[in-house]
Design an enzyme around this catalytic site. Structure first.
Site, PDB file in Angstrom:
ATOM      1  N   ASP A  39       0.832  -1.195   0.000  1.00 19.51           N
ATOM      2  CA  ASP A  39       0.000   0.000   0.000  1.00 19.51           C
ATOM      3  C   ASP A  39       0.875   1.256   0.000  1.00 19.51           C
ATOM      4  O   ASP A  39       2.032   1.217   0.441  1.00 19.51           O
ATOM      5  CB  ASP A  39      -0.910   0.023   1.229  1.00 19.51           C
ATOM      6  N   TYR A  67       6.664  -8.591   8.144  1.00 23.67           N
ATOM      7  CA  TYR A  67       6.383  -7.160   8.300  1.00 23.67           C
ATOM      8  C   TYR A  67       6.671  -6.707   9.730  1.00 23.67           C
ATOM      9  O   TYR A  67       6.580  -7.503  10.673  1.00 23.67           O
ATOM     10  CB  TYR A  67       4.905  -6.854   8.022  1.00 23.67           C
ATOM     11  N   ASP A  81      -6.658   1.536   8.927  1.00 18.90           N
ATOM     12  CA  ASP A  81      -5.370   2.180   9.198  1.00 18.90           C
ATOM     13  C   ASP A  81      -5.614   3.657   9.500  1.00 18.90           C
ATOM     14  O   ASP A  81      -6.747   4.140   9.419  1.00 18.90           O
ATOM     15  CB  ASP A  81      -4.382   1.992   8.034  1.00 18.90           C
ATOM     16  N   ARG A 166      -3.319  -4.852   8.170  1.00 16.59           N
ATOM     17  CA  ARG A 166      -4.252  -3.859   8.715  1.00 16.59           C
ATOM     18  C   ARG A 166      -5.447  -4.565   9.371  1.00 16.59           C
ATOM     19  O   ARG A 166      -5.946  -4.125  10.396  1.00 16.59           O
ATOM     20  CB  ARG A 166      -4.719  -2.893   7.618  1.00 16.59           C
TER      21      ARG A 166
END
Length: 227
Positions: A39, A67, A81, A166
């Site tokens: 993203d 991540y 988010d 997310r």
């Protein structure tokens, strides 16, 4: 003609396609594709395939990812988010480090995850937000709390293809009773690739094609077979 794999450290506020388009020009190679969308708010490891190496993208589709993300408790948004519209705010001051650690194990292993409703992924030619939400099968292999500065908690997530970090943050917030969303995201590994070159350094390099890795690096974890 450029051929190989470039491991890019994607900057914030760029789409993955923006990066690919910019590098097409820098390497003068029309055939290019990336190995897993990040993203715009996310940074980190983005493998980009050029020339004949683009044929290897299909072998990379199922690569696991790692991540580092920041879970912000007490905030619920429509995109899950901090860039989204705020739907709910709660006081998360009572949540401790021990509370977060205790909640993590229930999110490990194979599970079903419902993608965020805003997502633009397509099913049968229609965007997801045009359809009813449908759960996806994912696996979270490891989930670790790295640091905490309430209401923010930094996590390391090792997961399968298709995992929405997310959504994991959103679901963790719900499990802790305060709601939550993702405040930051950085991909630290994609498959075997961990070392990435900042996009700005690639664009400033006098010979960016020299930064390309051979396609064989994609299969480095597999034993060689002599025919």
């Amino acid at each position: 003609m450029a051929s190989g794999i470039l491991i890019v450290d994607k900057p914030e506020d760029w789409t993955s396609q923006d990066v690919v388009a910019k590098l097409r020009g820098a390497l003068h190679e029309r055939r290019a594709g990336h190995g897993g969308t990040l993203d715009p708010m996310a940074t980190g490891v983005l493998p980009v395939f050029f020339g004949r190496a683009t044929r290897a993208v299909e072998f990379f589709e199922h690569a696991e990812k790692t991540y580092e993300t920041v879970l912000r408790l007490g905030l619920v948004t429509d995109t899950q988010d901090i860039t989204g519209r705020v739907l709910e705010q709660r006081d998360a001051a009572s949540v401790t480090e021990a509370d977060v650690r205790a909640a993590l194990p229930r999110f490990l292993g194979p599970q079903k995850q419902v993608p965020p409703m805003y997502s633009a992924i397509k099913i049968g030619g229609k965007k997801l937000y045009e359809l009813a939400r449908a759960a996806r099968a994912i696996t979270i292999h490891a989930l670790e709390l790295l640091s905490c500065a309430p209401p923010d908690f930094t996590l390391r997530v090792h997961c399968s293809k298709g995992t929405y970090v997310r959504t994991l943050c959103h679901d963790l917030g719900a499990a802790l009773g305060t709601g939550g969303c993702m405040a930051a995201l950085r991909r630290t590994a994609a498959g075997a690739y961990t070392a990435a070159v900042p996009l700005a350094d690639i664009l400033a390099h006098p010979a960016p094609e020299s930064l390309l890795l051979p396609v064989d690096t994609l299969f480095a974890a597999h034993p060689a077979l002599t025919l």
